[in-house]
Write a protein that holds these residues in place. Structure first.
Motif, PDB file in Angstrom:
ATOM      1  N   GLN A  60      -6.070  -9.008 -51.378  1.00  0.00           N
ATOM      2  CA  GLN A  60      -5.636  -8.533 -52.753  1.00  0.00           C
ATOM      3  C   GLN A  60      -5.660  -9.244 -53.890  1.00  0.00           C
ATOM      4  OE1 GLN A  60      -1.725  -6.305 -52.482  1.00  0.00           O
ATOM      5  NE2 GLN A  60      -1.950  -6.508 -50.766  1.00  0.00           N
ATOM      6  N   MET A  61      -4.949 -10.756 -54.026  1.00  0.00           N
ATOM      7  CA  MET A  61      -5.230 -11.074 -54.993  1.00  0.00           C
ATOM      8  C   MET A  61      -6.492 -12.245 -55.275  1.00  0.00           C
ATOM      9  SD  MET A  61      -1.631 -11.295 -55.785  1.00  0.00           S
ATOM     10  CE  MET A  61      -2.017 -11.814 -57.326  1.00  0.00           C
ATOM     11  N   ALA A  62      -7.605 -13.014 -54.702  1.00  0.00           N
ATOM     12  CA  ALA A  62      -8.343 -13.386 -54.566  1.00  0.00           C
ATOM     13  C   ALA A  62      -9.573 -11.930 -54.140  1.00  0.00           C
ATOM     14  CB  ALA A  62      -8.439 -14.293 -53.676  1.00  0.00           C
ATOM     15  N   ARG A  63      -9.442 -10.976 -54.278  1.00  0.00           N
ATOM     16  CA  ARG A  63     -11.306 -10.613 -53.388  1.00  0.00           C
ATOM     17  C   ARG A  63     -10.773  -8.923 -53.872  1.00  0.00           C
ATOM     18  NH1 ARG A  63     -15.005 -12.904 -48.540  1.00  0.00           N
ATOM     19  NH2 ARG A  63     -13.717 -14.689 -49.319  1.00  0.00           N
ATOM     20  N   GLY A  64      -9.493  -8.837 -54.190  1.00  0.00           N
ATOM     21  CA  GLY A  64      -9.879  -7.853 -55.159  1.00  0.00           C
ATOM     22  C   GLY A  64      -9.562  -6.444 -54.489  1.00  0.00           C
ATOM     23  N   TYR A  65      -8.961  -6.661 -53.537  1.00  0.00           N
ATOM     24  CA  TYR A  65      -8.814  -5.326 -52.951  1.00  0.00           C
ATOM     25  C   TYR A  65      -7.179  -4.139 -53.037  1.00  0.00           C
ATOM     26  CZ  TYR A  65     -11.882  -7.285 -49.037  1.00  0.00           C
ATOM     27  OH  TYR A  65     -12.797  -7.589 -48.419  1.00  0.00           O
ATOM     28  N   SER A  66      -7.506  -3.086 -52.492  1.00  0.00           N
ATOM     29  CA  SER A  66      -5.594  -2.103 -52.753  1.00  0.00           C
ATOM     30  C   SER A  66      -5.000  -2.738 -51.923  1.00  0.00           C
ATOM     31  CB  SER A  66      -6.407  -1.240 -52.733  1.00  0.00           C
ATOM     32  OG  SER A  66      -7.185  -0.199 -52.141  1.00  0.00           O
ATOM     33  N   SER A  67      -3.790  -2.456 -51.873  1.00  0.00           N
ATOM     34  CA  SER A  67      -2.873  -2.334 -51.069  1.00  0.00           C
ATOM     35  C   SER A  67      -3.540  -1.596 -49.555  1.00  0.00           C
ATOM     36  CB  SER A  67      -1.553  -1.714 -51.130  1.00  0.00           C
ATOM     37  OG  SER A  67      -2.103  -0.382 -51.576  1.00  0.00           O
ATOM     38  N   PHE A  68      -4.014  -0.063 -50.090  1.00  0.00           N
ATOM     39  CA  PHE A  68      -3.899   0.574 -48.771  1.00  0.00           C
ATOM     40  C   PHE A  68      -5.440  -0.072 -48.097  1.00  0.00           C
ATOM     41  CE2 PHE A  68      -7.340   4.269 -47.201  1.00  0.00           C
ATOM     42  CZ  PHE A  68      -6.866   4.523 -46.686  1.00  0.00           C
ATOM     43  N   GLN A  69      -7.029  -0.526 -49.042  1.00  0.00           N
ATOM     44  CA  GLN A  69      -7.419  -1.659 -47.731  1.00  0.00           C
ATOM     45  C   GLN A  69      -7.192  -2.769 -47.595  1.00  0.00           C
ATOM     46  OE1 GLN A  69      -9.751  -2.085 -52.061  1.00  0.00           O
ATOM     47  NE2 GLN A  69     -11.434  -0.447 -51.008  1.00  0.00           N
ATOM     48  N   SER A  70      -5.706  -3.616 -48.110  1.00  0.00           N
ATOM     49  CA  SER A  70      -5.722  -4.066 -47.136  1.00  0.00           C
ATOM     50  C   SER A  70      -4.898  -3.810 -45.403  1.00  0.00           C
ATOM     51  CB  SER A  70      -4.813  -5.552 -47.848  1.00  0.00           C
ATOM     52  OG  SER A  70      -3.799  -4.778 -48.399  1.00  0.00           O
ATOM     53  N   GLY A  71      -4.369  -2.608 -45.990  1.00  0.00           N
ATOM     54  CA  GLY A  71      -3.527  -2.267 -45.121  1.00  0.00           C
ATOM     55  C   GLY A  71      -4.680  -1.804 -43.467  1.00  0.00           C
ATOM     56  N   LEU A  72      -6.146  -1.612 -44.050  1.00  0.00           N
ATOM     57  CA  LEU A  72      -6.983  -0.568 -42.771  1.00  0.00           C
ATOM     58  C   LEU A  72      -7.562  -1.916 -42.457  1.00  0.00           C
ATOM     59  CD1 LEU A  72      -9.183   1.274 -44.865  1.00  0.00           C
ATOM     60  CD2 LEU A  72      -7.726   2.167 -43.420  1.00  0.00           C
ATOM     61  N   LEU A  73      -7.003  -2.968 -42.529  1.00  0.00           N
ATOM     62  CA  LEU A  73      -7.714  -4.634 -41.717  1.00  0.00           C
ATOM     63  C   LEU A  73      -6.738  -5.048 -40.952  1.00  0.00           C
ATOM     64  CD1 LEU A  73      -8.737  -6.444 -45.657  1.00  0.00           C
ATOM     65  CD2 LEU A  73     -10.350  -5.473 -43.381  1.00  0.00           C
ATOM     66  N   SER A  74      -5.247  -4.635 -40.908  1.00  0.00           N
ATOM     67  CA  SER A  74      -4.947  -4.563 -39.991  1.00  0.00           C
ATOM     68  C   SER A  74      -4.384  -3.494 -38.768  1.00  0.00           C
ATOM     69  CB  SER A  74      -3.267  -5.205 -40.082  1.00  0.00           C
ATOM     70  OG  SER A  74      -2.777  -4.386 -41.391  1.00  0.00           O
ATOM     71  N   VAL A  75      -5.005  -2.335 -39.340  1.00  0.00           N
ATOM     72  CA  VAL A  75      -4.815  -1.642 -38.063  1.00  0.00           C
ATOM     73  C   VAL A  75      -5.051  -1.870 -36.831  1.00  0.00           C
ATOM     74  CG1 VAL A  75      -6.197   0.645 -37.480  1.00  0.00           C
ATOM     75  CG2 VAL A  75      -5.715   0.269 -39.497  1.00  0.00           C
ATOM     76  N   GLY A  76      -6.207  -2.443 -36.311  1.00  0.00           N
ATOM     77  CA  GLY A  76      -6.600  -3.129 -35.121  1.00  0.00           C
ATOM     78  C   GLY A  76      -5.298  -4.158 -34.683  1.00  0.00           C
ATOM     79  N   TYR A  77      -5.088  -4.290 -35.591  1.00  0.00           N
ATOM     80  CA  TYR A  77      -3.598  -5.578 -34.633  1.00  0.00           C
ATOM     81  C   TYR A  77      -2.357  -4.363 -34.530  1.00  0.00           C
ATOM     82  CZ  TYR A  77       1.146  -7.164 -35.985  1.00  0.00           C
ATOM     83  OH  TYR A  77       2.711  -7.215 -35.877  1.00  0.00           O
ATOM     84  N   LEU A  78      -2.198  -2.734 -35.162  1.00  0.00           N
ATOM     85  CA  LEU A  78      -0.991  -2.023 -34.449  1.00  0.00           C
ATOM     86  C   LEU A  78      -1.634  -1.838 -33.728  1.00  0.00           C
ATOM     87  CD1 LEU A  78       0.740  -0.133 -34.778  1.00  0.00           C
ATOM     88  CD2 LEU A  78      -0.856   1.520 -36.643  1.00  0.00           C
ATOM     89  N   VAL A  79      -2.973  -0.893 -33.047  1.00  0.00           N
ATOM     90  CA  VAL A  79      -3.431  -0.040 -32.042  1.00  0.00           C
ATOM     91  C   VAL A  79      -3.836  -1.278 -31.016  1.00  0.00           C
ATOM     92  CG1 VAL A  79      -5.428   1.200 -30.948  1.00  0.00           C
ATOM     93  CG2 VAL A  79      -4.923   1.095 -33.609  1.00  0.00           C
ATOM     94  N   ALA A  80      -3.415  -2.295 -31.186  1.00  0.00           N
ATOM     95  CA  ALA A  80      -4.650  -3.306 -29.991  1.00  0.00           C
ATOM     96  C   ALA A  80      -2.720  -4.074 -29.218  1.00  0.00           C
ATOM     97  CB  ALA A  80      -4.781  -4.833 -30.396  1.00  0.00           C
ATOM     98  N   THR A  81      -1.840  -3.711 -30.484  1.00  0.00           N
ATOM     99  CA  THR A  81      -0.852  -4.305 -29.774  1.00  0.00           C
ATOM    100  C   THR A  81      -0.402  -3.198 -28.841  1.00  0.00           C
ATOM    101  OG1 THR A  81      -0.448  -5.313 -31.885  1.00  0.00           O
ATOM    102  CG2 THR A  81       1.479  -4.712 -30.817  1.00  0.00           C
ATOM    103  N   LEU A  82       0.202  -1.753 -29.588  1.00  0.00           N
ATOM    104  CA  LEU A  82       0.289  -0.675 -28.587  1.00  0.00           C
ATOM    105  C   LEU A  82      -0.194  -0.168 -27.192  1.00  0.00           C
ATOM    106  CD1 LEU A  82       1.223   1.405 -31.277  1.00  0.00           C
ATOM    107  CD2 LEU A  82       3.038   0.348 -30.382  1.00  0.00           C
ATOM    108  N   VAL A  83      -1.741  -1.172 -27.138  1.00  0.00           N
ATOM    109  CA  VAL A  83      -2.704  -0.735 -26.083  1.00  0.00           C
ATOM    110  C   VAL A  83      -2.180  -1.721 -25.108  1.00  0.00           C
ATOM    111  CG1 VAL A  83      -5.060  -0.866 -24.660  1.00  0.00           C
ATOM    112  CG2 VAL A  83      -4.242   0.957 -27.455  1.00  0.00           C
ATOM    113  N   THR A  84      -2.079  -2.810 -25.343  1.00  0.00           N
ATOM    114  CA  THR A  84      -1.512  -3.830 -24.540  1.00  0.00           C
ATOM    115  C   THR A  84      -0.416  -4.391 -24.239  1.00  0.00           C
ATOM    116  OG1 THR A  84      -2.075  -5.557 -26.156  1.00  0.00           O
ATOM    117  CG2 THR A  84      -3.580  -5.066 -25.263  1.00  0.00           C
ATOM    118  N   ILE A  85       0.239  -3.659 -24.447  1.00  0.00           N
ATOM    119  CA  ILE A  85       1.320  -3.991 -24.058  1.00  0.00           C
ATOM    120  C   ILE A  85       1.933  -3.743 -22.238  1.00  0.00           C
ATOM    121  CG2 ILE A  85       4.002  -3.317 -24.200  1.00  0.00           C
ATOM    122  CD1 ILE A  85       4.071  -2.946 -26.595  1.00  0.00           C
ATOM    123  N   ARG A  86       1.072  -2.327 -22.029  1.00  0.00           N
ATOM    124  CA  ARG A  86       1.293  -2.286 -20.981  1.00  0.00           C
ATOM    125  C   ARG A  86       0.743  -3.204 -19.576  1.00  0.00           C
ATOM    126  NH1 ARG A  86       3.409   2.962 -18.158  1.00  0.00           N
ATOM    127  NH2 ARG A  86       4.360   0.825 -16.460  1.00  0.00           N
TER     128      ARG A  86
END
Length: 466
Positions: free
Chosen positions: A290-316
């Motif tokens: 956000q500070m160095a590359r000018g991403y919005s909070s929404f855009q930076s949030g999209l970068l971590s969507v894979g983190y959320l999905v992967a965590t939920l999918v791989t728990i079991r």
């Protein structure tokens, strides 16, 4: 306490809903700070302090609540926690000024301290073998997965209904949780004369936790070499030494230090602290783009969507690997994936489009690692302690998460800030992220050193004791 009751899906759903009241709703306030500030008209500094109180009080009292649940009943303490969440949520729904906001956050901290260890202890009491591992996987959906879901849920609710509705939904989830666990029998340890509460140990522990939490969360603001920070560090170290002297050898010590004689429990708890510290990578990466590359909070949030999905999918998946090969293999693999994922994010020399892809992949690998780690680690911590100490052990284990998270965030932000001011943001981000790689490496070493390669079957004597 003998009972023929066996845990079922109704009980498990109630427990997951209870866990979500903290991770999904209480923590989600962090993600809607601008809306809260605009609505209430309070300073960002005061709002930050109010929000941090929930984690602070949870971290300070979670071991105490876990130990008390062993003595007076795990279900009772869980219900007290759920009731406290309703009270805390109502404070936030009706808050018009900072006082009620602060009270609500403190009450929610006490709520989490009660709910988290008590629900783990209930799972240990009423689920066994593969069924317990399955139950802990679903508990992890609410806990580990809830961390990732909260930002999405909070944004959605705040955008379309208003931020106060987050806590209206929290009350609804709480009531459903209380209804679903209503018929679960009480579970507590056998009482004896030695089970009187250790108030001396508790008071010393509380002072140490206050000093440690304040220096971790506010050390950067005070200045790490300031008189306040140095005093807090001294209180933490000296107080910790006195605490060990006071409780060591006591039959009713506030913390039973003999729990750490079990390598499985020690390895799970220490590695949990260090893996939780890697959360600092999230704030460094999001701040940097956000500070160095000018991403919005929404855009930076999209970068971590894979983190959320992967965590939920791989728990079991982590649960299944645990059942086939024991805890060491999935926990080691988890740390390696986290290390590689964070290392990818350090490549700040790459242009925006390529770096975005790399960060997305890095976050996803990090999420896969956490998913694989969650159930094996939690099961290892609770499976290898006596039944009478289940709540206390769960409290220690969850305290390691809270402290690790706070420690990781504080150290990562400090490294990033110092280098950003003296050099540039690219190097600051790389070094801040490498700090988290070190945490993951230390977690890997703790697992390798403490958890044996082969699964050791419990003896009949150990089974009866647990």
């Amino acid at each position: 306490m003998e009972t023929s009751y066996k845990g079922n899906n109704r009980m498990l759903t109630g427990i997951v809903f209870g866990v979500l009241t903290y991770w999904l709703f209480s923590q989600s306030l962090i993600n809607v700070m601008p809306e809260v500030q605009l609505d209430m008209g309070i300073s960002m500094g005061l709002l930050n302090t109010a929000i941090s109180l929930s984690g602070l009080f949870s971290g300070m009292f979670i071991v105490a609540a876990g130990g008390i649940s062993d003595r007076i009943g795990r279900k009772r303490i869980a219900n007290i926690g759920l009731l406290l969440n309703i009270i805390g949520s109502l404070c936030l729904v009706f808050a018009q000024e900072a006082v009620l906001l602060i009270i609500g956050r403190v009450v929610q901290g006490f709520s989490a301290a009660c709910i988290l260890p008590a629900t783990i202890a209930l799972i240990k009491a009423y689920f066994a073998g593969p069924n317990r591992q399955r139950a802990l996987s679903y508990w992890s959906f609410g806990s580990w997965g809830g961390i990732g879901v909260c930002s999405f849920a909070a944004g959605l609710i705040a955008t379309y209904l208003g931020w106060r509705w987050i806590f209206i939904f929290s009350i609804i989830f709480t009531l459903v949780s209380m209804l679903l666990i209503k018929n679960v029998p009480e579970s507590k340890a056998e009482q004896s004369n030695s089970s009187k509460f250790d108030f001396t140990g508790f008071v010393i522990f509380l002072l140490v936790m206050v000093a440690l939490n304040v220096v971790i969360t506010h050390g950067d603001g005070f200045g790490w070499t300031s008189p306040i920070s140095l005093t807090l560090m001294a209180v933490t170290i000296i107080g910790g030494w006195i605490f060990i002297k006071v409780v060591k050898g006591k039959s009713n010590g506030f913390i039973d230090l003999s729990l750490f004689e079990n390598k499985y429990f020690t390895g799970a708890t220490v590695s949990n602290f260090l893996i939780s510290a890697v959360a600092g990578a999230l704030i460094v990466a999001n701040t940097y783009v956000q500070m160095a590359r000018g991403y919005s909070s929404f855009q930076s949030g999209l970068l971590s969507v894979g983190y959320l999905v992967a965590t939920l999918v791989t728990i079991r998946i982590g649960e299944k690997v645990l059942q086939r090969s024991g805890p060491r293999k999935p926990m080691v693999l988890a740390c390696l994936l986290v290390i590689v994922g964070i290392m990818l994010m350090t490549l700040t020399i790459l242009p925006n489009s390529i770096y975005s892809i790399i960060v997305f992949i890095g976050f996803t690998m990090y999420g896969i690692g956490l998913g694989l780690y969650a159930t094996p680690s939690t099961d290892t911590a609770v499976d290898n302690v006596p039944e009478a100490k289940a709540g206390e052990a769960a409290g220690i284990y969850k305290m390691s998460s809270t402290l690790g998270n706070s420690f990781g965030l504080a150290i990562s932000v400090t490294v990033y800030s110092v280098i950003e001011q003296s050099v540039n943001m690219d190097l600051a981000a790389s070094m801040g992220l490498l700090t988290n790689v070190i945490f993951a490496l230390l977690a890997l070493l703790a697992i390798v050193a403490a958890i044996p390669k082969k699964v050791v079957k419990k003896s009949i004597k150990e089974r009866k004791a647990s």
